[in-house]
Design a protein around this motif. Structure first.
Motif, PDB file in Angstrom:
ATOM      1  N   UNK A 158      23.534 -20.268  39.171  1.00 41.01           N
ATOM      2  CA  UNK A 158      24.415 -19.410  38.385  1.00 41.01           C
ATOM      3  C   UNK A 158      25.049 -18.305  39.236  1.00 41.01           C
ATOM      4  N   UNK A 159      24.283 -17.536  40.018  1.00 35.93           N
ATOM      5  CA  UNK A 159      24.935 -16.539  40.884  1.00 35.93           C
ATOM      6  C   UNK A 159      25.843 -17.176  41.936  1.00 35.93           C
ATOM      7  N   UNK A 160      25.461 -18.337  42.443  1.00 38.45           N
ATOM      8  CA  UNK A 160      26.313 -19.023  43.414  1.00 38.45           C
ATOM      9  C   UNK A 160      27.640 -19.421  42.786  1.00 38.45           C
ATOM     10  N   UNK A 161      27.599 -19.879  41.559  1.00 38.53           N
ATOM     11  CA  UNK A 161      28.833 -20.250  40.866  1.00 38.53           C
ATOM     12  C   UNK A 161      29.731 -19.036  40.662  1.00 38.53           C
ATOM     13  N   UNK A 177      37.663 -10.319  44.302  1.00 36.53           N
ATOM     14  CA  UNK A 177      36.542  -9.710  45.023  1.00 36.53           C
ATOM     15  C   UNK A 177      36.110  -8.390  44.397  1.00 36.53           C
ATOM     16  N   UNK A 178      36.997  -7.710  43.672  1.00 36.44           N
ATOM     17  CA  UNK A 178      36.623  -6.445  43.044  1.00 36.44           C
ATOM     18  C   UNK A 178      35.655  -6.674  41.877  1.00 36.44           C
ATOM     19  N   UNK A 179      35.643  -7.868  41.300  1.00 38.11           N
ATOM     20  CA  UNK A 179      34.746  -8.177  40.191  1.00 38.11           C
ATOM     21  C   UNK A 179      33.459  -8.862  40.646  1.00 38.11           C
ATOM     22  N   UNK A 180      33.318  -9.048  41.932  1.00 38.68           N
ATOM     23  CA  UNK A 180      32.183  -9.814  42.436  1.00 38.68           C
ATOM     24  C   UNK A 180      30.853  -9.107  42.211  1.00 38.68           C
ATOM     25  N   UNK A 181      30.806  -7.810  42.405  1.00 40.91           N
ATOM     26  CA  UNK A 181      29.553  -7.079  42.217  1.00 40.91           C
ATOM     27  C   UNK A 181      29.110  -7.127  40.753  1.00 40.91           C
ATOM     28  N   UNK A 182      30.045  -6.948  39.845  1.00 39.03           N
ATOM     29  CA  UNK A 182      29.706  -7.014  38.424  1.00 39.03           C
ATOM     30  C   UNK A 182      29.244  -8.426  38.040  1.00 39.03           C
ATOM     31  N   UNK A 183      29.907  -9.437  38.557  1.00 39.04           N
ATOM     32  CA  UNK A 183      29.509 -10.813  38.262  1.00 39.04           C
ATOM     33  C   UNK A 183      28.129 -11.114  38.832  1.00 39.04           C
ATOM     34  N   UNK A 184      27.836 -10.552  39.993  1.00 39.70           N
ATOM     35  CA  UNK A 184      26.519 -10.756  40.599  1.00 39.70           C
ATOM     36  C   UNK A 184      25.432 -10.139  39.738  1.00 39.70           C
ATOM     37  N   UNK A 215      22.630 -12.465  37.867  1.00 35.63           N
ATOM     38  CA  UNK A 215      21.227 -12.250  38.249  1.00 35.63           C
ATOM     39  C   UNK A 215      20.436 -11.751  37.042  1.00 35.63           C
ATOM     40  N   UNK A 216      21.067 -10.928  36.216  1.00 31.38           N
ATOM     41  CA  UNK A 216      20.415 -10.468  34.991  1.00 31.38           C
ATOM     42  C   UNK A 216      20.125 -11.596  34.022  1.00 31.38           C
ATOM     43  N   UNK A 217      20.919 -12.637  34.056  1.00 32.91           N
ATOM     44  CA  UNK A 217      20.657 -13.816  33.241  1.00 32.91           C
ATOM     45  C   UNK A 217      19.631 -14.719  33.917  1.00 32.91           C
ATOM     46  N   UNK A 218      19.707 -14.823  35.235  1.00 27.87           N
ATOM     47  CA  UNK A 218      18.851 -15.751  35.978  1.00 27.87           C
ATOM     48  C   UNK A 218      17.385 -15.322  35.998  1.00 27.87           C
ATOM     49  N   UNK A 219      17.117 -14.035  36.085  1.00 23.58           N
ATOM     50  CA  UNK A 219      15.720 -13.572  36.187  1.00 23.58           C
ATOM     51  C   UNK A 219      14.913 -13.916  34.930  1.00 23.58           C
TER      52      UNK A 219
END
Length: 69
Positions: free
Chosen positions: A14-17, A28-35, A39-43
């Motif tokens: 999911x984070x890789x996608x 790229x400006x939205x990358x940190x928020x998407x990460x 990650x909040x979903x993956x954990x």
């Protein structure tokens, strides 16, 4: 166990996608928020997957084994 593996693989990719989609769209400006979101979903998915592996899978193996029942 199939549900366990599916949860782990989705949590892994999911984070890789999110990274791949952001890089493809040059967002790229939205990358940190998407990460953080992915990650909040993956954990929690990994926690559920670990609980399935530790508590459910051994009981299913014992129930399915003709030698242990």
């Amino acid at each position: 166990m199939i549900p366990h593996a599916v949860l782990e693989l989705v949590a892994l990719f999911l984070p890789l996608a999110a990274w791949l989609i952001a890089s493809r769209n040059d967002d790229w400006q939205d990358l940190l928020a998407a990460t953080f979101v992915t990650v909040g979903i993956a954990i929690p998915m990994l926690i559920v997957s670990a609980l399935l592996e530790v508590y459910v899978w051994p009981h299913l193996l014992v129930a399915a084994s003709p030698y242990l029942s």
